[in-house]
Design a protein around this motif. Structure first.
Motif, PDB file in Angstrom:
ATOM      1  N   SER A 250      -1.059  11.017   5.084  1.00  0.00           N
ATOM      2  CA  SER A 250      -0.450  12.195   5.690  1.00  0.00           C
ATOM      3  C   SER A 250       1.067  12.015   5.833  1.00  0.00           C
ATOM      4  N   MET A 251       1.491  10.835   6.317  1.00  0.00           N
ATOM      5  CA  MET A 251       2.920  10.576   6.492  1.00  0.00           C
ATOM      6  C   MET A 251       3.651  10.587   5.149  1.00  0.00           C
ATOM      7  N   LEU A 252       2.995  10.033   4.129  1.00  0.00           N
ATOM      8  CA  LEU A 252       3.663   9.915   2.827  1.00  0.00           C
ATOM      9  C   LEU A 252       3.665  11.241   2.073  1.00  0.00           C
ATOM     10  N   GLY A 253       2.884  12.189   2.546  1.00  0.00           N
ATOM     11  CA  GLY A 253       2.879  13.488   1.900  1.00  0.00           C
ATOM     12  C   GLY A 253       1.888  13.600   0.757  1.00  0.00           C
ATOM     13  N   VAL A 254       0.886  12.718   0.720  1.00  0.00           N
ATOM     14  CA  VAL A 254      -0.161  12.844  -0.301  1.00  0.00           C
ATOM     15  C   VAL A 254      -1.167  13.870   0.209  1.00  0.00           C
ATOM     16  N   LYS A 255      -1.184  15.018  -0.425  1.00  0.00           N
ATOM     17  CA  LYS A 255      -1.947  16.139   0.115  1.00  0.00           C
ATOM     18  C   LYS A 255      -3.425  16.110  -0.282  1.00  0.00           C
ATOM     19  N   GLN A 256      -3.699  15.634  -1.505  1.00  0.00           N
ATOM     20  CA  GLN A 256      -5.068  15.716  -2.004  1.00  0.00           C
ATOM     21  C   GLN A 256      -5.784  14.388  -1.793  1.00  0.00           C
ATOM     22  N   VAL A 257      -6.673  14.355  -0.817  1.00  0.00           N
ATOM     23  CA  VAL A 257      -7.383  13.124  -0.512  1.00  0.00           C
ATOM     24  C   VAL A 257      -8.884  13.372  -0.608  1.00  0.00           C
ATOM     25  N   THR A 258      -9.565  12.539  -1.407  1.00  0.00           N
ATOM     26  CA  THR A 258     -11.025  12.579  -1.441  1.00  0.00           C
ATOM     27  C   THR A 258     -11.554  11.266  -0.879  1.00  0.00           C
ATOM     28  N   VAL A 259     -12.570  11.367  -0.021  1.00  0.00           N
ATOM     29  CA  VAL A 259     -13.122  10.179   0.605  1.00  0.00           C
ATOM     30  C   VAL A 259     -14.368   9.748  -0.175  1.00  0.00           C
ATOM     31  N   LEU A 260     -14.409   8.476  -0.588  1.00  0.00           N
ATOM     32  CA  LEU A 260     -15.593   7.944  -1.252  1.00  0.00           C
ATOM     33  C   LEU A 260     -16.377   7.106  -0.250  1.00  0.00           C
TER      34      LEU A 260
ATOM     35  N   MET B 196       0.836  -1.193   0.000  1.00  0.00           N
ATOM     36  CA  MET B 196       0.000   0.000   0.000  1.00  0.00           C
ATOM     37  C   MET B 196       0.881   1.258   0.000  1.00  0.00           C
ATOM     38  N   ILE B 197       1.932   1.238   0.814  1.00  0.00           N
ATOM     39  CA  ILE B 197       2.826   2.394   0.894  1.00  0.00           C
ATOM     40  C   ILE B 197       3.558   2.597  -0.425  1.00  0.00           C
ATOM     41  N   THR B 198       4.000   1.483  -1.011  1.00  0.00           N
ATOM     42  CA  THR B 198       4.684   1.560  -2.306  1.00  0.00           C
ATOM     43  C   THR B 198       3.791   2.246  -3.336  1.00  0.00           C
ATOM     44  N   GLY B 199       2.526   1.848  -3.359  1.00  0.00           N
ATOM     45  CA  GLY B 199       1.599   2.448  -4.308  1.00  0.00           C
ATOM     46  C   GLY B 199       1.336   3.900  -3.982  1.00  0.00           C
ATOM     47  N   ALA B 200       0.994   4.146  -2.725  1.00  0.00           N
ATOM     48  CA  ALA B 200       0.540   5.483  -2.350  1.00  0.00           C
ATOM     49  C   ALA B 200       1.644   6.526  -2.485  1.00  0.00           C
ATOM     50  N   SER B 201       2.901   6.128  -2.258  1.00  0.00           N
ATOM     51  CA  SER B 201       3.980   7.114  -2.292  1.00  0.00           C
ATOM     52  C   SER B 201       4.186   7.683  -3.690  1.00  0.00           C
ATOM     53  N   ARG B 202       3.702   6.971  -4.708  1.00  0.00           N
ATOM     54  CA  ARG B 202       3.878   7.460  -6.088  1.00  0.00           C
ATOM     55  C   ARG B 202       2.709   8.323  -6.529  1.00  0.00           C
ATOM     56  N   ALA B 203       1.751   8.526  -5.621  1.00  0.00           N
ATOM     57  CA  ALA B 203       0.518   9.188  -6.033  1.00  0.00           C
ATOM     58  C   ALA B 203       0.561  10.684  -5.779  1.00  0.00           C
ATOM     59  N   ASP B 204      -0.091  11.419  -6.671  1.00  0.00           N
ATOM     60  CA  ASP B 204      -0.268  12.855  -6.465  1.00  0.00           C
ATOM     61  C   ASP B 204      -1.520  13.102  -5.633  1.00  0.00           C
ATOM     62  N   SER B 205      -2.451  12.147  -5.701  1.00  0.00           N
ATOM     63  CA  SER B 205      -3.694  12.309  -4.969  1.00  0.00           C
ATOM     64  C   SER B 205      -4.271  10.936  -4.661  1.00  0.00           C
ATOM     65  N   ALA B 206      -5.240  10.917  -3.749  1.00  0.00           N
ATOM     66  CA  ALA B 206      -5.749   9.630  -3.286  1.00  0.00           C
ATOM     67  C   ALA B 206      -7.264   9.639  -3.189  1.00  0.00           C
ATOM     68  N   LEU B 207      -7.849   8.484  -3.512  1.00  0.00           N
ATOM     69  CA  LEU B 207      -9.251   8.242  -3.203  1.00  0.00           C
ATOM     70  C   LEU B 207      -9.258   7.231  -2.066  1.00  0.00           C
TER      71      LEU B 207
END
Lengths: 599, 292
Positions: free
Chosen positions: A132-142, A100-111
């Motif tokens: 938050s720790m990985l620095g993904v700033k744009q998060v939208t909750v579905l 999950m961290i491997t994937g998320a760290s490459r992301a500009d944004s997250a759902l």
């Protein structure tokens, strides 16, 4: 098309909350599935008599289908009118946090997907915290599976309130909440007729609203030196400082400063292959520079502009850290730290607080950092490194920790604490206060030996003939009746250091053992001679400190790796062995280590 | 920075990281378009030089143009060019074209086995001698601990699971369920004795990106990729008994890009001309066994 903008997005959330279904639906509804793929999956479902699910589209691997869970992030591509997306599915199952961290760290944004029916679960929180720790700033909750809760506004609002309260505790503010049913397609690509109370964006609209590219170019110039190339054998005399510009920009003629060494020079040229000539290099570019002066620097330094705000330099710092290792992070152990291009041996000095991310309980009394803990703690490297405490780029403020060949943790530096007493100083103080001396004083040994003890270290880059001179010196001293001993460093690798193997995190410990040996052998009254490749200020200062209260003498051959440290003797080239040995013995005489009449 | 520049930047970063961290490093060059782009990226990373040996596994069933092309650029670009082969299987005719094995077993013998033993140094390596302008048996027998491979995540299901730096254990096994984490551009560069790491600089590239980059950089690729007037071309290159050309009029790189973007291939898998993929287990079974 290559000119189109592109964004990496990650889909996270608790297991079975519908991440893969969201992705399958995004692919299908944007018409980006390869021809026949959807039909093939439907056909396979029919053959196996199971209901079709969009999630099956992603289950590319056999063992994954066998387990029925996404074990790794799969990469899919889809397009909207606005741009191309690389969509990274991250597994929700707790066992696969690394993926999950491997994937998320490459992301500009997250759902972040939460099952509206089941509600907020452990990983809904943990993944929120990791974003938050990985620095993904744009998060939208579905809020997914709205069909299971009768498309209820009340359920949606309650989930929104509860989860916002959780996120505020960890200083995360989501961009938006969207009620969806991924299975039914509500609010994914088109607005749902079944939730007229919802006035916001669909998921696709929200994605297109996200902002790409952080504005790195406007920031202070930061260039982690990845390597230094000189391809002399291919008749190329350029000495190129290579790396990727992490932030800001630099151009020919700019003055540059290397940290932690403190050396300075000026950019002479920007090098590249098969491009138009360049005079400038900016954030994100893989670059190469030549300098106007030939200074000795090593990979791992941070090149900056003296005119910019300076990064911190230190070896003791407060960090926020998350731990993924099977073995806990403990205090007695050495680890390897990688920050940008810098590598350093690091120890855990203190644990301040530890947070259990699932229930947000914090503890101040934990003695170790366990797998999946998030901790505020103090780390100490054996040599200073350069870093930023405010995030300028990932490469200058965020680090990973390697435990026994594996990346086992990561974090960011919060504060430089280098003023305090270091672990090394504490160790030496402790050792010396408990040192048990024999009945013979150093002066007595010197009188009988007819020379004083000295730790003689030859430094310089490999291939300068250090060992040849060191051995000849030992021989010369010995034949003149003195107690001299040459130690080949390679001998220690297979002997004293055999327990360290080829471990990556052992550089600091290897150096410490040489220093401890020197302390003992000089105490025994010897002229103890050894060689160290590529030593810099910190290596020598460490050896000097470890050898105290006894003395050290440093002979540097060839290129000099020191900035502050003044070697006792500098031999530019090995032209004449006898002459080089004579220079060292002359120095020993002038320092009254050995007596004039002896040689 | 546009997308191609970003891909290029990341690949260059990965190549430099591999060169910095692995003392015994090699790059696999299949002569195909992907690994040729990778080779070009190495020239970018190292300012015109390729300080990493290139390894080609010669099955002796490669389409002849591929070998001509390989040796031509090995000399022109001053490459440290090495090839390996399964001489036993070839001598014993244990191959599919000889009618003695199925396709998958043939791949296993001529590619997977040859690769494994060439990398480990157990079987002979042949190195291009630039003065003699021919191959001589190489004296170097050290196992390669870092192997750079040009796989792309979009090629096929199992490849989408790869890391940039992917460890393989003593038996070459890829434990896909328990891979190391990779974040903030920090990779697995430390490895236990006896294990090795595969490095994948092209993971994020698509087939279309590859062609767009070939066009932008004007990289020479094997002529087999283009229609020579017969209305056929190869989309993916391999051994001639198992690789079929596709019907296509594309004579130039821009025409290929056009075909991929909007034309007939926009929704058809790239490896559809590769017969071994269609057999039981296919590429995934091969990959678990060390196939690239």
């Amino acid at each position: 098309m290559s000119g189109r903008a592109q964004m990496n997005i990650v889909i996270v959330g608790h297991v079975d909350h519908g991440k893969s279904t969201v992705i399958g639906r995004l692919l299908a509804d944007t018409g980006t599935l390869p021809k026949g793929k959807l039909e093939a999956v439907r056909e396979s479902c029919r053959r196996n008599s199971k209901p079709f699910e969009y999630a099956f589209l992603l289950d590319a691997l056999k063992d994954e289908q066998a387990q029925g869970i996404t074990i790794d992030m799969a990469r899919c591509f889809f397009k909207t009118a606005a741009r191309d997306y690389i969509i990274i599915d991250a597994p929700g199952h707790i066992e696969f946090l690394k993926n999950m961290i491997t994937g998320a760290s490459r992301a500009d944004s997250a759902l972040l997907v939460i099952d509206a029916d089941e509600g907020i679960k452990e990983n809904s929180k943990r993944h929120g915290q990791m974003m938050s720790m990985l620095g993904v700033k744009q998060v939208t909750v579905l809020a997914n599976k709205m069909d299971l809760v009768g498309f209820s506004e009340e359920v949606f609002e309650k989930l929104k309130t509860d989860y916002t309260a959780f996120l505020s505790q960890i200083n995360v503010t989501p961009i938006s909440f969207i009620p969806v049913s991924a299975r039914e397609g509500d609010n994914i690509a088109s607005i749902s007729q079944r939730m007229p109370w919802y006035k916001g964006f669909t998921v696709l609209e929200q994605l297109d609203q996200f902002v790409s590219d952080k504005e790195l170019e406007e920031k202070p110039f930061r260039f982690p030196v990845q390597d230094i190339y000189k391809f002399t054998r291919s008749n190329d005399d350029r000495r190129i400082i290579a790396g990727t510009v992490a932030a800001g920009s630099v151009q020919v003629g700019d003055e540059v400063l290397f940290l932690p060494s403190g050396k300075t020079s000026v950019i002479q040229s920007v090098e590249s292959f098969n491009t138009a000539p360049k005079g400038r290099s900016t954030a994100g570019e893989p670059a190469g520079f030549t300098l106007t002066t030939q200074i000795y620097i090593r990979p791992g330094e941070l090149m900056v502009k003296p005119s910019d705000p300076k990064p911190e330099v230190g070896s003791r710092f407060r960090v926020n850290l998350f731990w993924l290792g099977r073995a806990p992070m403990i205090r007695q152990k050495e680890y390897k730290l990688k920050l940008g291009s810098a590598r350093a041996t690091v120890r855990l000095a203190e644990i301040c607080t530890t947070l259990d991310a699932s229930d947000l309980t914090s503890s101040k009394s934990k003695q170790q950092i366990d797998c999946r803990d998030v901790s505020e703690c103090i780390l100490e490297t054996t040599r200073p490194i350069a870093f930023d405490t405010t995030v300028i780029s990932e490469a200058t403020g965020r680090f990973v920790i390697v435990d026994n060949y594996e990346i086992a943790g990561g974090g960011s530096v919060v504060e430089n604490l280098s003023a305090g007493e270091s672990l090394l100083q504490q160790h030496i103080r402790d050792r010396e206060s408990h040192w048990e001396a024999g009945l013979i004083r150093a002066e007595q040994r010197a009188e009988v030996n007819r020379h004083r003890a000295k730790f003689i270290v030859f430094t310089g880059v490999p291939g300068t003939g250090k060992r040849v001179v060191a051995k000849a010196l030992e021989q010369g001293l010995f034949l003149n009746g003195m107690s001299a001993y040459y130690l080949g460093v390679a001998n220690i690798n297979r002997g004293l250091d055999a327990d360290l193997g080829s471990r990556a995190d052992s550089a600091g410990e290897r150096l410490r053992r040489i220093g401890e040996l020197a302390r003992i052998l000089t105490d025994a009254g010897l002229l103890f001679i050894t060689t160290i490749d590529d030593a810099d200020d910190y290596d020598i200062e460490t050896l000097k400190a470890l050898n105290e209260p006894n003395d050290i003498l440093v002979v540097n051959m060839g290129e000099n790796g020191f900035l502050r440290y003044q070697s006792d003797l500098q031999v530019p080239h090995l032209d004449d062995l006898a002459d080089a040995v004579k220079q060292v013995t002359d120095l020993l005489k002038s320092r009254e280590i050995i007596m004039d009449y002896q040689i | 920075m546009d997308h191609l520049y970003k891909l290029e930047a990341q690949s260059v970063y990965i190549l430099r990281e591999a060169y910095r961290e692995f003392k015994s490093l090699c790059m696999l060059w299949s002569i195909g378009k992907d690994s040729t782009v990778m080779l070009w990226l190495a020239r970018k990373a190292f300012f015109g030089h390729v300080p990493i040996p290139l390894v080609h596994i010669d099955t002796h069933y490669k389409i002849p143009e591929m070998i001509e092309y390989r040796d031509h650029f090995a000399l022109e670009w001053n490459l440290n060019m090495i090839y390996g082969e399964n001489c036993e299987a070839l001598a014993g005719k244990l191959t599919f074209p000889d009618g003695n094995t199925d396709r998958i077993t043939c791949c296993k013998y001529l590619k997977s086995e040859a690769l494994k033993h060439t990398l480990s140094g157990e079987w002979p390596r042949y190195r291009m001698d630039h003065e003699l302008r021919r191959y001589v048996q190489d004296e170097g027998r050290d196992p390669y601990t870092g192997v750079i491979v040009g796989v792309r995540a979009d090629e096929e299901g199992s490849r989408s699971k790869e890391r940039y730096f992917s460890p393989r254990d003593k038996d070459n096994v890829w434990d896909v369920g328990d891979q190391p984490p990779e974040f903030w551009n920090q990779f697995k560069t430390d490895f236990a004795p006896g294990t090795h790491v595969r490095i994948h600089p092209l993971l994020d590239w698509t087939e279309q990106n590859i062609w767009e980059y070939i066009e932008r950089e004007k990289i020479p690729v094997v002529s087999l990729y283009f229609n020579q007037g017969e209305g056929i071309r190869y989309r993916s290159l391999g051994c001639y008994p198992c690789t079929n050309p596709v019907n296509s009029e594309a004579r130039t790189v821009p025409e290929i890009i056009d075909e991929l973007k909007s034309g007939k291939f926009s929704n058809i898998a790239e490896r559809s001309g590769r017969a071994q993929d269609a057999e039981d287990g296919g590429l995934e079974t091969l990959r678990r066994d060390g196939y690239m």
